[in-house]
Design an enzyme around this catalytic site. Structure first.
Site, PDB file in Angstrom:
ATOM      1  N   LYS A 114      80.660  -1.853 136.689  1.00 26.15           N
ATOM      2  CA  LYS A 114      81.034  -0.515 136.239  1.00 26.15           C
ATOM      3  C   LYS A 114      80.650   0.539 137.269  1.00 26.15           C
ATOM      4  O   LYS A 114      81.379   1.488 137.502  1.00 26.15           O
ATOM      5  CB  LYS A 114      80.388  -0.204 134.885  1.00 26.15           C
ATOM      6  CG  LYS A 114      81.048  -0.994 133.770  1.00 26.15           C
ATOM      7  CD  LYS A 114      80.575  -0.558 132.409  1.00 26.15           C
ATOM      8  CE  LYS A 114      81.292  -1.353 131.344  1.00 26.15           C
ATOM      9  NZ  LYS A 114      80.764  -1.128 130.008  1.00 26.15           N
ATOM     10  N   LYS A 196      88.921 -10.605 132.857  1.00 30.19           N
ATOM     11  CA  LYS A 196      88.729 -10.543 131.399  1.00 30.19           C
ATOM     12  C   LYS A 196      89.743  -9.584 130.763  1.00 30.19           C
ATOM     13  O   LYS A 196      90.086  -8.567 131.372  1.00 30.19           O
ATOM     14  CB  LYS A 196      87.302 -10.024 131.165  1.00 30.19           C
ATOM     15  CG  LYS A 196      86.837 -10.040 129.744  1.00 30.19           C
ATOM     16  CD  LYS A 196      85.425  -9.470 129.639  1.00 30.19           C
ATOM     17  CE  LYS A 196      85.391  -7.969 129.753  1.00 30.19           C
ATOM     18  NZ  LYS A 196      84.144  -7.334 129.312  1.00 30.19           N
ATOM     19  N   LYS A 199      89.829  -3.471 127.001  1.00 35.86           N
ATOM     20  CA  LYS A 199      90.549  -2.281 126.546  1.00 35.86           C
ATOM     21  C   LYS A 199      90.601  -1.179 127.592  1.00 35.86           C
ATOM     22  O   LYS A 199      91.462  -0.314 127.534  1.00 35.86           O
ATOM     23  CB  LYS A 199      89.942  -1.765 125.232  1.00 35.86           C
ATOM     24  CG  LYS A 199      88.427  -1.645 125.228  1.00 35.86           C
ATOM     25  CD  LYS A 199      87.849  -1.618 123.814  1.00 35.86           C
ATOM     26  CE  LYS A 199      86.344  -1.779 123.856  1.00 35.86           C
ATOM     27  NZ  LYS A 199      85.713  -2.240 122.664  1.00 35.86           N
TER      28      LYS A 199
HETATM   29  P1  TYM Z   1      82.041  -4.837 123.505  1.00 36.11           P
HETATM   30  O1  TYM Z   1      82.267  -3.692 122.594  1.00 36.11           O
HETATM   31  O2  TYM Z   1      82.459  -4.710 124.932  1.00 36.11           O
HETATM   32  O3  TYM Z   1      82.709  -6.124 122.908  1.00 36.11           O
HETATM   33  C1  TYM Z   1      82.480  -6.513 121.569  1.00 36.11           C
HETATM   34  C2  TYM Z   1      82.450  -8.018 121.463  1.00 36.11           C
HETATM   35  O4  TYM Z   1      83.700  -8.565 121.901  1.00 36.11           O
HETATM   36  C3  TYM Z   1      83.452  -9.555 122.895  1.00 36.11           C
HETATM   37  N1  TYM Z   1      84.560  -9.516 123.870  1.00 36.11           N
HETATM   38  C4  TYM Z   1      85.301 -10.579 124.223  1.00 36.11           C
HETATM   39  N2  TYM Z   1      85.259 -11.854 123.829  1.00 36.11           N
HETATM   40  C5  TYM Z   1      86.166 -12.697 124.375  1.00 36.11           C
HETATM   41  N3  TYM Z   1      87.079 -12.323 125.286  1.00 36.11           N
HETATM   42  C6  TYM Z   1      87.159 -11.043 125.723  1.00 36.11           C
HETATM   43  N4  TYM Z   1      88.074 -10.677 126.621  1.00 36.11           N
HETATM   44  C7  TYM Z   1      86.238 -10.103 125.176  1.00 36.11           C
HETATM   45  N5  TYM Z   1      86.030  -8.775 125.364  1.00 36.11           N
HETATM   46  C8  TYM Z   1      84.997  -8.438 124.567  1.00 36.11           C
HETATM   47  C9  TYM Z   1      82.144  -9.167 123.530  1.00 36.11           C
HETATM   48  O5  TYM Z   1      81.521 -10.241 124.179  1.00 36.11           O
HETATM   49  C10 TYM Z   1      81.358  -8.660 122.339  1.00 36.11           C
HETATM   50  O6  TYM Z   1      80.757  -9.736 121.640  1.00 36.11           O
HETATM   51  N6  TYM Z   1      77.139  -4.444 124.409  1.00 36.11           N
HETATM   52  C11 TYM Z   1      78.145  -4.888 123.461  1.00 36.11           C
HETATM   53  C12 TYM Z   1      77.995  -4.283 122.078  1.00 36.11           C
HETATM   54  C13 TYM Z   1      76.644  -4.438 121.506  1.00 36.11           C
HETATM   55  C14 TYM Z   1      76.072  -5.605 120.926  1.00 36.11           C
HETATM   56  C15 TYM Z   1      74.766  -5.239 120.529  1.00 36.11           C
HETATM   57  C16 TYM Z   1      76.544  -6.901 120.691  1.00 36.11           C
HETATM   58  C17 TYM Z   1      75.710  -3.448 121.451  1.00 36.11           C
HETATM   59  N7  TYM Z   1      74.580  -3.936 120.854  1.00 36.11           N
HETATM   60  C18 TYM Z   1      73.906  -6.138 119.908  1.00 36.11           C
HETATM   61  C19 TYM Z   1      75.679  -7.802 120.077  1.00 36.11           C
HETATM   62  C20 TYM Z   1      74.385  -7.435 119.677  1.00 36.11           C
HETATM   63  C21 TYM Z   1      79.510  -4.536 123.997  1.00 36.11           C
HETATM   64  O7  TYM Z   1      79.672  -3.644 124.769  1.00 36.11           O
HETATM   65  O8  TYM Z   1      80.513  -5.284 123.449  1.00 36.11           O
END
Ligand code: TYM
Length: 332
Positions: A114, A196, A199
């Site tokens: 990022k 990957k 969004k």
């Molecule tokens: P975020 O919002 O980017 O994504 C949410 C969840 O979706 C999964 N994910 C994917 N899985 C498979 N293929 C993809 N292309 C893909 N894109 C996203 C992510 O792995 C995630 O599980 N930091 C985290 C949010 C968070 C969190 C937490 C998660 C904050 N605190 C505590 C678990 C526990 C995040 O930015 O996910």
């Protein structure tokens, strides 16, 4: 009783990657793990690590809450809440910053990626983000954390920080385990299948949003990049495009990759893509119907209120214990 914790950042509309890697797993686990209390939240504090439009952020927060339920989470079984409504996340986040080393934060590949893309006005919280994520998890003594592959490094760091704190101040946190889906832990871009699906990508054809118009979503599958061999065979290295589509197919249908290969061995990409487009359509249609109904339903707010109260009680107790362990304040 065990605990499960996970969250999604409201920085845009959710993708099929979020659904397969996270949301769909939450729903499965809610039905499979009967001895586990679930805490699923909207990670809105994480959103402000990068600039956000205020009105849009508000909309996204509500939209994700509705999507959680539209995708099958049962508010009677799961505590759904909004992270920023429980101040203890930020409090423990600071304690985790005071447990982690700067070098550990700087090693996070998501931060490096990022930072590379943004170059100017990088917020401090983009660097310290994993400390807040660790707090989200440790606050509830989570045993299990369902996530996609891209969160692996953050979860590893959470485990390190929990163990370090326990060692320094006495047993305080449960060291959590990650839970990854069997297939679909990393859904790839439809236009650049080495990357990957996300969004924030510039090309909207590279991702499918859960709220995409159904025909638009189907067309994105039809125009997904594949190779010229025209054989439906799973080979991530040599054939990343078709392998990704097969992964999506396997995840949404619960048919194994091997069975898909067998089923389409005499077929072509056009037929396979058409079947996948239909499957994606069938997946999205009922989610969208429920979503639009929920967005008008005042019970969504009640669900979030209830989730917040349940979560707050646990968070509050944990925070008191943490401050006591650290010697902060006047608690004996
Ligand atoms: P975020 O919002 O980017 O994504 C949410 C969840 O979706 C999964 N994910 C994917 N899985 C498979 N293929 C993809 N292309 C893909 N894109 C996203 C992510 O792995 C995630 O599980 N930091 C985290 C949010 C968070 C969190 C937490 C998660 C904050 N605190 C505590 C678990 C526990 C995040 O930015 O996910």
């Amino acid at each position: 009783m065990k605990r499960l914790v996970s969250g999604i950042k409201p920085t845009g509309s959710l993708t099929l990657g979020n659904y397969i890697g996270a949301l769909r797993q939450f729903v499965k686990l809610q039905d499979d793990l009967l001895d586990t209390e679930m805490f699923i939240f909207i990670a809105d504090l994480h959103a402000i690590t990068t600039p956000q439009d205020k009105a849009q952020l508000k909309k996204n927060i509500k939209s994700i809450a509705a999507l959680y339920i539209a995708c099958g989470l049962d508010p009677d079984k799961v505590n759904l809440f909004i992270q920023s409504e429980i101040p203890h996340h930020a409090e423990l986040g600071y304690v985790m910053e005071s447990t982690a080393y700067v070098g550990e934060m700087e090693r996070m590949t998501q931060y490096k990626d990022k930072k590379h893309k943004q170059t100017q006005g990088i917020r401090t919280s983009l660097l310290t983000y994993p400390a807040l994520m660790a707090a989200d998890i440790l606050l509830y003594d989570a045993d299990i954390v369902p996530i996609g592959d891209d969160q692996k490094q953050h979860l590893e760091l959470t485990r390190t920080l929990a163990a370090r704190f326990n060692q320094m101040y006495g047993d305080t946190f449960v060291v959590p385990e990650a839970f990854y889906p069997k297939t679909g832990a990393r859904i790839k871009s439809l236009t650049e299948p080495e990357k990957k699906m996300e969004k924030s990508a510039l090309n909207p054809k590279s991702y499918i949003l859960l709220l995409d118009d159904i025909n638009t979503a189907k067309n994105k599958i039809r125009s997904a990049v594949t190779d010229s061999e025209a054989i439906i065979r799973y080979d991530v290295k040599e054939k990343p495009g078709i392998s990704n589509l097969m992964t999506i197919f396997a995840s949404l249908s619960d048919v194994s990759i091997k069975d898909i290969e067998e089923q389409y061995k005499d077929s072509d990409y056009k037929t396979f893509k058409e079947d996948l487009a239909t499957l994606v359509g069938h997946t999205l249609e009922p989610i969208q119907a429920r979503y639009h109904a929920l967005m008008k339903d005042p019970s969504l707010d009640q669900t979030l209120d209830l989730g917040r109260e349940r979560a707050r009680l646990i968070a509050m107790r944990k925070m008191a214990k943490v401050y006591k362990r650290l010697g902060l304040g006047r608690q004996k």
